[in-house]
Design an enzyme around this catalytic site. Structure first.
Site, mmCIF file in Angstrom:
data_model
loop_
_atom_site.group_PDB
_atom_site.id
_atom_site.type_symbol
_atom_site.label_atom_id
_atom_site.label_comp_id
_atom_site.label_asym_id
_atom_site.label_seq_id
_atom_site.Cartn_x
_atom_site.Cartn_y
_atom_site.Cartn_z
ATOM 1 N N GLN A 269 -23.446 3.863 -20.858
ATOM 2 C CA GLN A 269 -22.398 2.693 -20.784
ATOM 3 C C GLN A 269 -21.267 3.503 -21.262
ATOM 4 O O GLN A 269 -19.880 3.068 -20.977
ATOM 5 C CB GLN A 269 -22.712 1.669 -21.825
ATOM 6 C CG GLN A 269 -21.596 0.435 -21.912
ATOM 7 C CD GLN A 269 -22.353 -0.847 -22.434
ATOM 8 O OE1 GLN A 269 -22.997 -1.561 -22.029
ATOM 9 N NE2 GLN A 269 -21.821 -0.750 -23.802
ATOM 10 N N SER B 190 -19.538 -4.239 -23.363
ATOM 11 C CA SER B 190 -18.631 -3.396 -22.248
ATOM 12 C C SER B 190 -17.619 -4.211 -21.510
ATOM 13 O O SER B 190 -16.933 -3.525 -20.754
ATOM 14 C CB SER B 190 -19.521 -2.407 -21.405
ATOM 15 O OG SER B 190 -20.539 -3.202 -20.767
ATOM 16 N N ASN C 46 16.377 15.891 -22.131
ATOM 17 C CA ASN C 46 15.099 16.362 -22.189
ATOM 18 C C ASN C 46 13.882 16.167 -21.234
ATOM 19 O O ASN C 46 14.022 15.089 -20.575
ATOM 20 C CB ASN C 46 14.477 16.012 -23.608
ATOM 21 C CG ASN C 46 15.517 16.194 -24.875
ATOM 22 O OD1 ASN C 46 15.862 17.266 -25.050
ATOM 23 N ND2 ASN C 46 15.596 15.264 -25.759
ATOM 24 N N THR D 150 5.202 38.265 -13.607
ATOM 25 C CA THR D 150 3.886 38.450 -13.977
ATOM 26 C C THR D 150 4.419 38.780 -15.553
ATOM 27 O O THR D 150 5.271 39.291 -16.131
ATOM 28 C CB THR D 150 3.383 39.577 -13.496
ATOM 29 O OG1 THR D 150 3.958 40.871 -13.964
ATOM 30 C CG2 THR D 150 3.010 39.610 -11.999
ATOM 31 N N HIS D 151 3.403 38.064 -16.421
ATOM 32 C CA HIS D 151 3.491 38.127 -17.889
ATOM 33 C C HIS D 151 4.779 37.535 -18.313
ATOM 34 O O HIS D 151 5.499 37.809 -19.251
ATOM 35 C CB HIS D 151 3.356 39.565 -18.449
ATOM 36 C CG HIS D 151 2.565 40.394 -17.701
ATOM 37 N ND1 HIS D 151 1.261 40.614 -18.708
ATOM 38 C CD2 HIS D 151 2.430 41.255 -16.843
ATOM 39 C CE1 HIS D 151 0.263 41.323 -17.853
ATOM 40 N NE2 HIS D 151 0.968 41.915 -16.792
ATOM 41 N N SER E 128 18.931 12.766 -26.248
ATOM 42 C CA SER E 128 18.569 12.895 -27.587
ATOM 43 C C SER E 128 19.533 11.874 -28.348
ATOM 44 O O SER E 128 20.913 11.781 -28.306
ATOM 45 C CB SER E 128 18.827 14.241 -28.373
ATOM 46 O OG SER E 128 19.186 14.221 -29.774
ATOM 47 N N LYS F 128 -17.835 5.022 -18.735
ATOM 48 C CA LYS F 128 -16.864 4.545 -17.755
ATOM 49 C C LYS F 128 -15.271 4.768 -18.263
ATOM 50 O O LYS F 128 -14.365 5.239 -17.642
ATOM 51 C CB LYS F 128 -17.120 2.930 -17.818
ATOM 52 C CG LYS F 128 -18.310 2.571 -16.983
ATOM 53 C CD LYS F 128 -18.787 1.238 -17.069
ATOM 54 C CE LYS F 128 -20.046 0.885 -16.991
ATOM 55 N NZ LYS F 128 -21.149 1.889 -17.729
ATOM 56 N N TYR G 299 -32.209 5.580 -17.474
ATOM 57 C CA TYR G 299 -31.148 4.844 -18.081
ATOM 58 C C TYR G 299 -31.393 4.870 -19.566
ATOM 59 O O TYR G 299 -32.348 4.733 -20.030
ATOM 60 C CB TYR G 299 -30.843 3.479 -17.591
ATOM 61 C CG TYR G 299 -29.653 3.032 -18.112
ATOM 62 C CD1 TYR G 299 -28.395 2.982 -17.498
ATOM 63 C CD2 TYR G 299 -29.895 2.101 -19.437
ATOM 64 C CE1 TYR G 299 -27.275 2.572 -18.314
ATOM 65 C CE2 TYR G 299 -28.691 1.365 -19.840
ATOM 66 C CZ TYR G 299 -27.488 1.553 -19.306
ATOM 67 O OH TYR G 299 -26.559 1.233 -19.828
ATOM 68 N N ASN H 142 -29.279 -1.699 -14.040
ATOM 69 C CA ASN H 142 -29.377 -0.373 -13.934
ATOM 70 C C ASN H 142 -28.736 0.163 -12.697
ATOM 71 O O ASN H 142 -28.101 1.175 -12.610
ATOM 72 C CB ASN H 142 -30.568 0.235 -14.381
ATOM 73 C CG ASN H 142 -31.063 0.102 -15.829
ATOM 74 O OD1 ASN H 142 -30.044 -0.311 -16.739
ATOM 75 N ND2 ASN H 142 -32.409 0.400 -16.221
ATOM 76 N N LYS I 298 22.146 17.220 -25.014
ATOM 77 C CA LYS I 298 20.741 17.321 -24.560
ATOM 78 C C LYS I 298 20.246 16.518 -23.556
ATOM 79 O O LYS I 298 20.650 15.442 -23.175
ATOM 80 C CB LYS I 298 19.771 17.380 -25.968
ATOM 81 C CG LYS I 298 19.898 18.569 -26.666
ATOM 82 C CD LYS I 298 18.692 18.512 -27.616
ATOM 83 C CE LYS I 298 17.644 19.116 -26.747
ATOM 84 N NZ LYS I 298 16.231 19.012 -27.786
ATOM 85 N N GLU J 104 7.096 17.196 -19.635
ATOM 86 C CA GLU J 104 6.345 17.437 -20.914
ATOM 87 C C GLU J 104 5.001 16.741 -21.180
ATOM 88 O O GLU J 104 3.908 16.949 -21.380
ATOM 89 C CB GLU J 104 7.244 17.520 -22.227
ATOM 90 C CG GLU J 104 8.208 18.392 -22.288
ATOM 91 C CD GLU J 104 9.161 17.936 -23.298
ATOM 92 O OE1 GLU J 104 9.214 18.550 -24.331
ATOM 93 O OE2 GLU J 104 10.004 17.040 -23.261
HETATM 94 N N1 ARG Z 1 -23.272 -2.545 -19.656
HETATM 95 C C1 ARG Z 1 -24.378 -1.554 -18.896
HETATM 96 C C2 ARG Z 1 -23.814 -0.265 -18.679
HETATM 97 O O1 ARG Z 1 -22.561 -0.063 -18.583
HETATM 98 C C3 ARG Z 1 -25.094 -2.112 -17.820
HETATM 99 C C4 ARG Z 1 -26.508 -1.599 -17.723
HETATM 100 C C5 ARG Z 1 -27.305 -2.193 -18.579
HETATM 101 N N2 ARG Z 1 -28.636 -1.798 -18.724
HETATM 102 C C6 ARG Z 1 -29.664 -1.850 -19.575
HETATM 103 N N3 ARG Z 1 -30.871 -1.541 -19.276
HETATM 104 N N4 ARG Z 1 -29.171 -2.387 -20.621
HETATM 105 O O2 ARG Z 1 -24.181 0.928 -18.656
#
Ligand code: ARG
Length: 479
Positions: free
Chosen positions: A344, A45, A307, A177-178, A299, A347, A339, A132, A305, A312
């Site tokens: 992972q 990660s 744009n 409205t509408h 354009s 994120k 966990y 964790n 044009k 958008e």
């Molecule tokens: N890179 C892991 C994550 O983002 C960190 C936690 C890892 N924990 C484990 N028990 N393998 O979740």
């Protein structure tokens, strides 16, 4: 040793970086062979969680100082660790740090580098801690900073809107409205609606921040630890309000990220609706505004044009934000306590959303500052489409004492008559009107003008310029 076992038995003081490709030293005791290439790729990660490096190091500093204060770590080791952490932070900040997917994530990168720098003492930092609780802590700290940075940007957007509200408190436009012309409103009133939406958006992020500001640190892998740690001390060192109450909840809760994404999705829907309006208004058919060079493109083939690309894209990016919320909800929905590595995947959706909002919010602020309002076109449009029919019906009720249903019917007949004659309501003669309802007098023409119409809507929260100014002043005060 695995993270699941790490909390109470951090005896592994071997440098964390030796021979990573063969067997990972964090759990190398049991794993003789190395991970396959594809395992390393799917498992790592570091590509994205390196964004946590400051938070990860801050968490390690707080943990280290607490371990020393509690007599779990010697002062010498603590000192060496803190010094090493300072150097690592400087290296990463300066782009002098080597990232390697073999070291999986930011937590292992910092620890491995620390052991290169200070040797054996580095291995003591992970006492009474697990990745964790570490990752949950990092994520909360990171998101807290992100929310703190977003709020002033949202405030600036509200100010940009309020500037326009005040300029156009009595610029008349059609209210829809509408998407059918309904009743005249003021442009200021229309924009003020978005100021209100954004106030609620800011409230949602503030709520999210309040709930996320509890410390998971010290929950260790899931069960807490047998070391005499001080979770209140680490929580307060990191600016959290308190430690999370339950160690299992601490390592497995991701509702703070869901709440952030939900607030972001709602905000993005609001921005998208406003963007859609800008696109409409800037079209030749509406012609209510023109957008400046700063947020439009030309354009390559059609020279006439201009744009509204930025609008958008703000509109379109709401789709991705909603997708990111969905992604996290679906990742989490089947996970048992506590966990799982699935988490992972929590994120990237959040990072994408934070990066998106860092563009869409200022883009909208910029467009509002740039646009030129075509007052005359708006006002002329406001008079079209029998927009004052409700004013006429209200006049019949007020002045002639007709029941509203009867007044509605009479007005309908007058609209039909005007339609047949190809004129607006104020293009009918008094004689035309009296043929439909004998009691009508020439005083009725006063309410058929759009300015009179908006000025009369003085009810609380109504579109009368006086009310719009009052609403704007109140909002300014609150900002
Ligand atoms: N890179 C892991 C994550 O983002 C960190 C936690 C890892 N924990 C484990 N028990 N393998 O979740």
């Amino acid at each position: 040793m695995t993270d699941e076992q790490s909390d109470d038995k951090v005896a592994d003081d071997k440098p964390a970086d030796d021979n990573q490709t063969a067997a990972n030293t964090l759990w190398g005791g049991r794993f003789a062979g190395g991970a396959s290439d594809i395992m390393q790729q799917i498992n790592a990660s570091i590509y994205f969680d390196r964004r946590f490096y400051r938070q990860d190091i801050a968490g390690s500093r707080a943990h280290c100082s607490m371990l020393v204060a509690q007599g779990i770590l010697t002062a010498d080791d603590g000192h060496a660790i803190l010094k090493g952490l300072d150097q690592i932070e400087a290296e990463i900040a300066a782009g002098r740090f080597e990232f390697d997917p073999v070291r999986e994530d930011i937590h292992m990168h910092v620890e491995a580098r620390l052991s290169e720098l200070i040797g054996e003492a580095a291995g003591r930092l992970h006492t009474a801690r697990s990745r964790n609780d570490q990752v949950a802590t990092d994520f909360r700290l990171w998101l807290r900073d992100e929310i703190d940075a977003l709020d002033p940007a949202l405030r600036r957007l509200q100010v940009a809107l309020l500037d326009r509200v005040e300029q156009h408190a009595d610029t008349v436009m059609p209210g829809f409205t509408h998407l059918q012309a309904a009743q005249p409103v003021t442009f200021g009133h229309h924009l003020m609606a978005y100021v209100e939406m954004l106030s609620r958006d800011r409230g949602r992020f503030a709520d999210c921040r309040r709930r996320l500001n509890e410390s998971p640190l010290g929950a260790a892998a899931l069960a807490g630890t047998s070391f005499p740690i001080d979770r209140v001390a680490t929580a307060s060192a990191l600016g959290f309000d308190r430690p999370m109450a339950n160690s299992m909840d601490a390592v497995s809760a991701r509702d703070f990220a869901m709440e952030y994404l939900a607030a972001a999705a709602i905000l993005s829907v609001h921005l998208s609706r406003l963007a859609e309006e800008l696109v409409n208004w800037a079209s030749a058919q509406f012609n209510f505004i023109s957008l400046g060079d700063g947020f439009t493109t030309g354009s390559s083939i059609m020279p006439q044009k201009r744009n509204p690309d930025a609008a958008e894209l703000v509109r379109a990016k709401a789709g991705r934000v909603i997708g990111d919320l969905t992604a996290l909800l679906v990742v989490m929905k089947g996970l048992p306590m506590t966990y799982s590595k699935d988490m992972q995947e929590d994120k990237e959706p959040v990072f994408e959303v934070a990066d998106t909002l860092a563009l869409t919010v200022p883009a909208m602020t910029g467009m509002l500052g740039d646009l030129v309002v075509k007052k005359e076109v708006m006002e002329a449009a406001a008079g079209q489409g029998f927009a004052t029919a409700t004013d006429l019906a209200d006049w019949l009720v007020r002045e002639l004492g007709l029941p509203f249903r009867r007044a509605h019917h009479v007005t309908g007949s007058l609209v039909k008559l005007a339609e047949d004659k190809g004129v607006d309501l104020d293009g009918l003669t008094l004689a035309d009107m009296q043929a439909v309802e004998g009691g009508i007098t020439k005083a009725v023409f006063a309410v058929l003008g759009v300015r009179n119409s908006v000025a009369s809507r003085l009810s609380l929260g109504g579109t009368a310029p006086a009310q719009v100014r009052a609403a704007a002043a109140k909002a300014r005060g609150e900002l």
